[in-house]
Design an enzyme around this catalytic site. Structure first.
Site, short mmCIF file in Angstrom:
data_model
loop_
_atom_site.label_atom_id
_atom_site.label_comp_id
_atom_site.label_asym_id
_atom_site.label_seq_id
_atom_site.Cartn_x
_atom_site.Cartn_y
_atom_site.Cartn_z
N LYS A 1 0.87 -1.18 0.00
CA LYS A 1 0.00 0.00 0.00
C LYS A 1 0.90 1.22 0.00
O LYS A 1 2.04 1.17 0.48
CB LYS A 1 -0.86 0.00 1.27
CG LYS A 1 -2.10 0.83 1.16
CD LYS A 1 -3.24 0.03 0.55
CE LYS A 1 -4.51 0.84 0.49
NZ LYS A 1 -5.65 0.03 0.05
N GLY B 1 -24.90 1.88 3.17
CA GLY B 1 -23.98 2.45 2.18
C GLY B 1 -24.53 2.19 0.80
O GLY B 1 -24.67 1.03 0.38
N GLY C 1 -23.33 3.34 -2.23
CA GLY C 1 -22.37 3.81 -3.23
C GLY C 1 -22.09 2.70 -4.24
O GLY C 1 -22.98 1.89 -4.54
N GLY D 1 -22.61 -0.91 -2.54
CA GLY D 1 -23.99 -1.14 -2.09
C GLY D 1 -24.96 -1.25 -3.26
O GLY D 1 -25.81 -2.17 -3.31
P1 NAD Z 1 -18.60 4.90 -2.21
O1 NAD Z 1 -17.92 6.14 -1.75
O2 NAD Z 1 -19.02 4.75 -3.63
O3 NAD Z 1 -19.92 4.67 -1.31
C1 NAD Z 1 -19.92 4.74 0.08
C2 NAD Z 1 -21.37 4.90 0.52
O4 NAD Z 1 -21.41 4.82 1.95
C3 NAD Z 1 -21.97 6.26 0.14
O5 NAD Z 1 -23.32 6.07 -0.25
C4 NAD Z 1 -21.93 7.02 1.47
O6 NAD Z 1 -22.92 8.03 1.56
C5 NAD Z 1 -22.19 5.90 2.43
N1 NAD Z 1 -21.84 6.18 3.83
C6 NAD Z 1 -20.76 6.82 4.33
N2 NAD Z 1 -20.85 6.88 5.68
C7 NAD Z 1 -22.01 6.26 6.02
C8 NAD Z 1 -22.65 6.00 7.25
N3 NAD Z 1 -22.14 6.38 8.41
N4 NAD Z 1 -23.84 5.32 7.23
C9 NAD Z 1 -24.39 4.92 6.07
N5 NAD Z 1 -23.81 5.15 4.87
C10 NAD Z 1 -22.64 5.81 4.85
O7 NAD Z 1 -17.63 3.72 -1.75
P2 NAD Z 1 -17.61 2.23 -2.30
O8 NAD Z 1 -16.67 2.14 -3.44
O9 NAD Z 1 -19.01 1.74 -2.45
O10 NAD Z 1 -16.92 1.48 -1.09
C11 NAD Z 1 -17.62 1.22 0.12
C12 NAD Z 1 -16.70 0.51 1.08
O11 NAD Z 1 -16.30 -0.74 0.53
C13 NAD Z 1 -15.42 1.26 1.40
O12 NAD Z 1 -15.10 0.99 2.76
C14 NAD Z 1 -14.38 0.61 0.49
O13 NAD Z 1 -13.08 0.68 1.04
C15 NAD Z 1 -14.87 -0.83 0.50
N6 NAD Z 1 -14.50 -1.59 -0.70
C16 NAD Z 1 -14.79 -1.11 -1.94
C17 NAD Z 1 -14.49 -1.87 -3.06
C18 NAD Z 1 -14.84 -1.40 -4.45
O14 NAD Z 1 -14.71 -2.19 -5.38
N7 NAD Z 1 -15.30 -0.18 -4.64
C19 NAD Z 1 -13.86 -3.12 -2.91
C20 NAD Z 1 -13.59 -3.59 -1.62
C21 NAD Z 1 -13.94 -2.82 -0.52
#
Ligand code: NAD
Length: 368
Positions: free
Chosen positions: A79, A177, A179, A182
């Site tokens: 990282k 979540g 995003g 989700g």
């Molecule tokens: P994103 O930024 O697209 O979405 C995050 C979502 O979480 C948003 O809707 C935000 O409003 C919501 N959120 C933030 N704080 C919140 C809270 N307290 N309560 C409810 N909702 C809340 O991020 P993402 O790419 O969807 O990633 C989400 C998580 O998954 C992160 O922790 C990321 O590290 C992890 N992750 C992502 C991937 C990927 O492929 N994108 C892969 C592995 C892990």
């Protein structure tokens, strides 16, 4: 400046290198931690944030070592962090300077992370010819657009449901979540006939026991938009969403959502960790005692990294979907069989599975 040292956080796996970078001309300050290279050149995100320390970068690198290993990838874990606010004006200059400073670190392949994106990866690729998470035009597979991580979560659900047992048709799903992860999880689970009864984002949550109209919701509300304004469900607080009774709960927002103190709020049969470490290990032990099945992050959300590793091999998105299906399906099955045999919490078993794969690879390395 490059320094290699063993700090109190080193153990039998690593880290192999901790590199602090300062480049006076561009004022670049960065940290790279290469944790373990037994399985191959390390892949891991490059984060841009002002307040990250070597210990945190190491923890994230270790998470990558374990995730890459358990997902059967020919990659170690690493990282990096560029120590700057991501909103700076000269971002491209700083990212290019970072790329030059890691040019000789050929066993580190950076990918996007918080504060960096496919453009940053394109600049790094342009400078040194290696990075993942590239724009499509440079051979990238758009993993968020395709919902690769959400697809992997649905695959984990398919297998876990055989063990509970639970019929996905009509199963009640709650997603924290809304995003990239989700939304994609919702999409692929809807294809299997579930009802999404509650979703939240950073602003709030909505609940509808008969099932939310997700395609309409996605059309009306952005990732951090006002879910309540969609008029599709009863507005509730994002904290209350954690207590909604469900068959499947997917934390897909942030770390440490369920701790020892509040884990009793989770009322579900299956938790699929979409985010990284949304359930602390102490909480996971208690949740396991309560008979709730958890598929841990390093297995359940491996779709993203499997896709990135597929891109690195210049393979297609079809191949990425196939690999996600076979790897996450196989890992979930092994995890749950071993959980059933030993009654150890799934988090502990997942850690063992990853460590076993690394140990096998380390046995082939020359003794120092
Ligand atoms: P994103 O930024 O697209 O979405 C995050 C979502 O979480 C948003 O809707 C935000 O409003 C919501 N959120 C933030 N704080 C919140 C809270 N307290 N309560 C409810 N909702 C809340 O991020 P993402 O790419 O969807 O990633 C989400 C998580 O998954 C992160 O922790 C990321 O590290 C992890 N992750 C992502 C991937 C990927 O492929 N994108 C892969 C592995 C892990």
């Amino acid at each position: 400046m490059i320094c290699h040292y063993i700090d109190d956080f080193a153990d039998d796996l690593g880290p192999e290198k901790i590199i602090h970078i300062y480049e006076p001309k561009s004022k670049l300050k960065a940290i790279v931690v290469i944790d373990n290279l037994s399985l191959g050149p390390a892949i891991g995100g490059c984060r841009m944030a002002a307040d990250v320390g070597a210990r945190e970068v190491f923890r994230l690198a270790r998470a990558m070592t374990l995730k890459n290993a358990i997902n059967g990838l020919p990659h170690g874990g690493a990282k990096s962090a560029i120590l700057s606010e991501p909103s700076i004006v000269n971002k491209e200059t700083l990212v290019r300077a970072f790329a030059q400073s890691i040019k000789k670190l050929t066993d580190y392949i950076p990918g996007p992370d918080m504060g960096t994106d496919e453009n940053c990866m394109a600049y790094i690729h342009d400078e040194i010819g290696r990075s993942i998470g590239l724009p499509k035009v440079l051979g990238g597979i758009p993993l968020d657009e395709l919902g690769m991580t959400g697809f992997g979560l649905a695959v984990a659900a398919d297998v876990a449901c055989e063990f509970i047992p639970l019929n996905l048709e009509g199963a009640r799903v709650v997603i924290q979540g809304f995003g990239n992860v989700g939304k994609a999880a919702a999409k692929y689970l809807l294809e299997r006939g579930v009802k999404i009864i509650g979703v939240s984002n950073s602003r709030g949550a909505i609940y509808n026991p008969t099932g939310l109209d997700i395609p309409v919701l996605v059309g009306r509300v952005g990732p951090d938009g006002d879910l309540a304004a969609s008029g599709l469900g009863e507005p509730i607080s994002k904290e209350d969403l954690l207590e909604v009774e469900s068959d499947i709960f997917i934390p897909a927002a942030r770390p440490d959502v369920f701790t020892e103190e509040n884990q009793h709020l989770l009322k579900t049969r299956l938790a699929l960790e979409g985010a990284n470490i949304p359930i602390t290990h102490a909480a996971a032990k208690e949740i396991h005692k309560r008979g709730i099945l958890v598929v841990p992050d390093i297995i359940a959300n491996g779709g993203g990294v499997i896709c990135a590793a597929t891109e690195y091999l210049s393979q297609t998105e079809t191949s990425a979907f196939e690999k996600i299906k076979s790897t996450i399906g196989g890992n979930t099955r092994e995890l749950l069989e071993r959980t059933r045999e030993t009654n150890f919490p799934p988090h502990e078993i997942a850690l063992r599975m990853a460590r076993e794969r690394i140990a096998q690879a380390m046995a082939y390395r020359a003794h120092m």
